[in-house]
Each structure stands twice: as C-alpha cells, then as structure tokens.
Write a protein that holds these residues in place. Structure first.
Motif, PDB file in Angstrom:
ATOM      1  N   ALA A  92      36.375  86.445  29.244  1.00  0.00           N
ATOM      2  CA  ALA A  92      35.503  87.055  28.035  1.00  0.00           C
ATOM      3  C   ALA A  92      35.365  85.824  26.778  1.00  0.00           C
ATOM      4  N   TYR A  93      36.526  85.299  26.578  1.00  0.00           N
ATOM      5  CA  TYR A  93      36.196  84.183  25.418  1.00  0.00           C
ATOM      6  C   TYR A  93      35.090  83.194  26.157  1.00  0.00           C
ATOM      7  N   ALA A  94      35.335  82.706  27.421  1.00  0.00           N
ATOM      8  CA  ALA A  94      34.313  81.646  27.871  1.00  0.00           C
ATOM      9  C   ALA A  94      32.838  82.165  27.913  1.00  0.00           C
ATOM     10  N   ALA A  95      32.759  83.407  28.284  1.00  0.00           N
ATOM     11  CA  ALA A  95      31.234  84.118  28.338  1.00  0.00           C
ATOM     12  C   ALA A  95      30.961  84.151  26.985  1.00  0.00           C
ATOM     13  N   GLU A  96      31.553  84.539  25.900  1.00  0.00           N
ATOM     14  CA  GLU A  96      30.877  84.268  24.618  1.00  0.00           C
ATOM     15  C   GLU A  96      30.878  82.993  23.979  1.00  0.00           C
ATOM     16  N   HIS A  97      31.987  82.173  24.161  1.00  0.00           N
ATOM     17  CA  HIS A  97      31.818  80.792  23.633  1.00  0.00           C
ATOM     18  C   HIS A  97      30.904  80.025  24.262  1.00  0.00           C
ATOM     19  N   LEU A  98      30.508  80.049  25.678  1.00  0.00           N
ATOM     20  CA  LEU A  98      29.620  79.165  26.308  1.00  0.00           C
ATOM     21  C   LEU A  98      28.025  79.797  26.234  1.00  0.00           C
ATOM     22  N   GLY A  99      28.193  80.882  25.692  1.00  0.00           N
ATOM     23  CA  GLY A  99      26.741  81.581  25.739  1.00  0.00           C
ATOM     24  C   GLY A  99      26.315  82.344  26.826  1.00  0.00           C
ATOM     25  N   TRP A 100      27.240  82.756  27.715  1.00  0.00           N
ATOM     26  CA  TRP A 100      26.819  83.269  28.933  1.00  0.00           C
ATOM     27  C   TRP A 100      26.507  85.033  28.889  1.00  0.00           C
ATOM     28  N   THR A 101      26.582  85.420  27.217  1.00  0.00           N
ATOM     29  CA  THR A 101      26.263  86.756  27.037  1.00  0.00           C
ATOM     30  C   THR A 101      25.001  86.401  26.016  1.00  0.00           C
TER      31      THR A 101
END
Length: 96
Positions: A84-93
């Motif tokens: 969840a953190y990676a998705a938000e931080h890396l712009g996957w969402t």
C-alpha cells in the motif's frame, strides 16, 4: 552468579528493535522515508512481533504449525502495508 532471565533478554531485544525503528523512522520527520526505509521499519516490527509471539505469548512451546501460521500472518500484514505504501509513494495509484 545466575544467568539472565530469558524474558529479560527478550525485553532487551525488543527495546533494541524499538530504538532501531525510532532511528530509521526518525528520518521521516525530515523527508520521505522511501520504500526501502519503510521496508526496514516493517522488518523491525516483524522481528518485534515474532519475539513477542515466541517469548511473551509462549509460542515457542506450541506446535510448529502455530509458529508458522502466526509468523506468516505477520509477514502478510507487513507485505500488505508495504504494498500500500509503495503503491502511493511510487505513483501506482491515482488521486481523485
């Protein structure tokens, strides 16, 4: 002289892991921790959870299946938080 109590040793390990998480996570107040830093904090939390399971909840005396299941649960929760953190931080969402 008597040796150190196992629960006292577990407490010292938990204290050291807490300080480690505090030092690593302290960088977040200055700038973003990043995915690798977050993974480090979550790994520390995973070790702390396992230590609590084994020594304070006496899981070390339980069957191997219980240790594997509960450790897998800790891994799953940490992996989901990191994802969840990676998705938000890396712009996957996308933000709406």
């Amino acid at each position: 002289m008597r040796g150190i109590n196992r629960l006292t040793l577990a407490w010292v390990v938990l204290l050291a892991l807490s300080v480690t998480a505090l030092v690593v996570g302290g960088a977040a107040s200055q700038e973003s921790l990043g995915v690798a830093g977050t993974a480090g904090v979550l790994l520390t939390a995973l070790f702390k959870g396992r230590e609590i399971l084994l020594h304070y909840l006496e899981l070390k005396h339980a069957g191997r299946v219980w240790r594997v299941v509960l450790t897998a649960y800790l891994l799953l929760i940490a992996a989901l938080v990191l994802l969840a953190y990676a998705a938000e931080h890396l712009g996957w969402t996308t933000s709406r």
